[in-house]
Write a protein that holds these residues in place. Structure first.
Motif, PDB file in Angstrom:
ATOM      1  N   GLU A 158       0.831  -1.207   0.000  1.00  0.00           N
ATOM      2  CA  GLU A 158       0.000   0.000   0.000  1.00  0.00           C
ATOM      3  C   GLU A 158       0.864   1.255   0.000  1.00  0.00           C
ATOM      4  OE1 GLU A 158      -2.249   2.233   3.516  1.00  0.00           O
ATOM      5  OE2 GLU A 158      -3.256   0.335   2.995  1.00  0.00           O
ATOM      6  N   THR A 159       0.426   2.255  -0.742  1.00  0.00           N
ATOM      7  CA  THR A 159       1.062   3.569  -0.721  1.00  0.00           C
ATOM      8  C   THR A 159      -0.043   4.624  -0.741  1.00  0.00           C
ATOM      9  OG1 THR A 159       2.700   5.013  -1.787  1.00  0.00           O
ATOM     10  CG2 THR A 159       1.252   3.769  -3.233  1.00  0.00           C
ATOM     11  N   VAL A 160       0.243   5.782  -0.198  1.00  0.00           N
ATOM     12  CA  VAL A 160      -0.740   6.858  -0.130  1.00  0.00           C
ATOM     13  C   VAL A 160      -0.246   8.024  -0.967  1.00  0.00           C
ATOM     14  CG1 VAL A 160      -1.987   8.472   1.355  1.00  0.00           C
ATOM     15  CG2 VAL A 160      -1.519   6.144   2.155  1.00  0.00           C
ATOM     16  N   ARG A 161      -1.116   8.488  -1.839  1.00  0.00           N
ATOM     17  CA  ARG A 161      -0.786   9.639  -2.683  1.00  0.00           C
ATOM     18  C   ARG A 161      -1.834  10.730  -2.510  1.00  0.00           C
ATOM     19  NH1 ARG A 161       0.529   7.930  -8.788  1.00  0.00           N
ATOM     20  NH2 ARG A 161       1.918   6.154  -8.409  1.00  0.00           N
ATOM     21  N   SER A 162      -1.394  11.966  -2.689  1.00  0.00           N
ATOM     22  CA  SER A 162      -2.312  13.096  -2.705  1.00  0.00           C
ATOM     23  C   SER A 162      -2.696  13.350  -4.155  1.00  0.00           C
ATOM     24  CB  SER A 162      -1.649  14.340  -2.102  1.00  0.00           C
ATOM     25  OG  SER A 162      -2.517  15.439  -2.157  1.00  0.00           O
ATOM     26  N   LEU A 163      -3.976  13.138  -4.473  1.00  0.00           N
ATOM     27  CA  LEU A 163      -4.439  13.251  -5.858  1.00  0.00           C
ATOM     28  C   LEU A 163      -5.525  14.304  -5.978  1.00  0.00           C
ATOM     29  CD1 LEU A 163      -4.841   9.474  -6.829  1.00  0.00           C
ATOM     30  CD2 LEU A 163      -2.879  10.965  -7.280  1.00  0.00           C
ATOM     31  N   ASN A 164      -5.590  14.898  -7.146  1.00  0.00           N
ATOM     32  CA  ASN A 164      -6.695  15.796  -7.485  1.00  0.00           C
ATOM     33  C   ASN A 164      -7.858  14.913  -7.918  1.00  0.00           C
ATOM     34  OD1 ASN A 164      -8.438  17.765  -8.376  1.00  0.00           O
ATOM     35  ND2 ASN A 164      -7.299  18.201 -10.246  1.00  0.00           N
ATOM     36  N   THR A 165      -8.752  14.627  -6.992  1.00  0.00           N
ATOM     37  CA  THR A 165      -9.838  13.688  -7.271  1.00  0.00           C
ATOM     38  C   THR A 165     -11.027  14.355  -7.930  1.00  0.00           C
ATOM     39  OG1 THR A 165     -10.669  14.035  -5.016  1.00  0.00           O
ATOM     40  CG2 THR A 165      -9.168  12.184  -5.365  1.00  0.00           C
ATOM     41  N   GLY A 166     -11.201  15.677  -7.763  1.00  0.00           N
ATOM     42  CA  GLY A 166     -12.327  16.365  -8.379  1.00  0.00           C
ATOM     43  C   GLY A 166     -13.645  15.731  -8.004  1.00  0.00           C
ATOM     44  N   ASN A 167     -14.517  15.537  -8.993  1.00  0.00           N
ATOM     45  CA  ASN A 167     -15.811  14.889  -8.765  1.00  0.00           C
ATOM     46  C   ASN A 167     -15.770  13.386  -8.999  1.00  0.00           C
ATOM     47  OD1 ASN A 167     -17.037  17.352  -8.201  1.00  0.00           O
ATOM     48  ND2 ASN A 167     -17.578  17.728 -10.347  1.00  0.00           N
ATOM     49  N   SER A 168     -14.591  12.845  -9.351  1.00  0.00           N
ATOM     50  CA  SER A 168     -14.488  11.418  -9.684  1.00  0.00           C
ATOM     51  C   SER A 168     -13.317  10.794  -8.947  1.00  0.00           C
ATOM     52  CB  SER A 168     -14.322  11.244 -11.201  1.00  0.00           C
ATOM     53  OG  SER A 168     -15.366  11.890 -11.895  1.00  0.00           O
ATOM     54  N   PRO A 169     -13.427  10.614  -7.641  1.00  0.00           N
ATOM     55  CA  PRO A 169     -12.291  10.081  -6.875  1.00  0.00           C
ATOM     56  C   PRO A 169     -11.896   8.667  -7.279  1.00  0.00           C
ATOM     57  CG  PRO A 169     -14.281  10.202  -5.526  1.00  0.00           C
ATOM     58  CD  PRO A 169     -14.584  10.942  -6.772  1.00  0.00           C
ATOM     59  N   LEU A 170     -12.874   7.811  -7.577  1.00  0.00           N
ATOM     60  CA  LEU A 170     -12.545   6.444  -7.983  1.00  0.00           C
ATOM     61  C   LEU A 170     -11.785   6.447  -9.301  1.00  0.00           C
ATOM     62  CD1 LEU A 170     -12.708   3.398  -7.650  1.00  0.00           C
ATOM     63  CD2 LEU A 170     -14.983   3.465  -8.720  1.00  0.00           C
TER      64      LEU A 170
END
Length: 276
Positions: A158-170
């Motif tokens: 597992e790794t954790v990233r900071s992402l620009n999820t906007g309206n579609s996180p999946l």
């Protein structure tokens, strides 16, 4: 004998004729000296060019162009009219981010498609209007890659990233997973078993089931059964990290298949973490 006096009128006439003759002679001399210049000025084409700055044909053409020709207005190239990508991933700054991944909206829908049945392109996809891009929303998202030990054992990491999820996180999470590990993650030994070139065609969530449609590349893994199980595990664990997703139904090019690859790895029903 008295000398006959000359008539004064004759004297004046002779003087006038002499002046006229002298003037004519002077004109002829000037004409002879400057004949070439005089003829060039008289010439129509050179005369028009001298006065108007162009030949009669050029002047008429210029007038026609100025009065009759309307230049088309340019509205931009074809590239400027291309619609924005449905799943944008923009790395920009934003307000403070939540520490956990946001829940994916669960869209109620109909029954799952049967094997071989085409998936409707517009049914239940994650809500996002391509014509109105959402403002950047950053979230910490869990992604799952694999680590291959020296004895060949494959285990998830597992790794954790900071992402620009906007309206579609999946969608943002799966696309980040398909892009593979970053350089820093690769230095920690993280790898991916998802076939190179795989694209996410669509994503939707129905009753806790994430229905993910992948491109044809997803069903060709050079590592055999272990490779297929590894790529499925990466997708399932990443999707199920969202609170609203319990399992994943895999779709290939809009078709629901029972098996993945020639090795016959089952994907006919939704898979969850317990499947591995």
């Amino acid at each position: 004998m008295k000398q006959k006096q000359k008539d004064p009128r004759k004297k004046r006439l002779i003087a006038v004729l002499g002046a006229w003759l002298a003037g004519i002679v002077i004109i002829l001399i000037i004409f002879a000296v400057n004949s070439k210049r005089i003829f060039s000025i008289i010439d129509e084409t050179q005369f028009v060019e001298h006065v108007f700055g162009g030949s009669p044909q050029q002047t008429a053409s210029a007038d026609t162009t100025a009065s009759d020709t309307v230049q088309p207005q340019q509205y931009g190239s074809a590239e400027s009219m291309v619609q924005p990508d449905v799943f944008p991933l923009t790395q920009t700054q934003s307000p403070p981010r939540p520490a956990t991944a946001p829940a994916v909206p669960d869209t109620a829908g109909a029954e799952q498609p049967a094997a071989g049945e085409a998936l409707a392109a517009d049914a239940g996809t994650e809500a996002q209007d391509a014509s109105e891009p959402a403002a950047p929303v950053y979230s910490d998202v869990k992604l799952y890659f694999v680590v291959v030990d020296s004895d060949g054992t494959v285990s998830r990491k597992e790794t954790v990233r900071s992402l620009n999820t906007g309206n579609s996180p999946l969608t943002a999470a799966i696309e980040a997973l398909l892009a593979g590990p970053t350089r820093a993650e690769a230095d920690r030994g993280l790898q991916t078993l998802i076939p190179s070139g795989t694209r996410l065609r669509s994503a939707m969530v129905r009753d806790g089931i994430a229905i993910l449609d992948f491109s044809d590349e997803f069903q060709y893994n050079r590592y055999g059964v272990e490779g297929y199980l590894g790529q499925l595990m990466q997708i399932v664990y990443t999707a199920c990290a969202f609170s609203s997703v319990n399992s994943v139904q895999f779709i290939i090019e809009g078709q629901k298949l029972n098996y993945l690859g020639s090795e016959g790895v089952w994907i006919g029903t939704p898979l969850n973490a317990a499947s591995f």
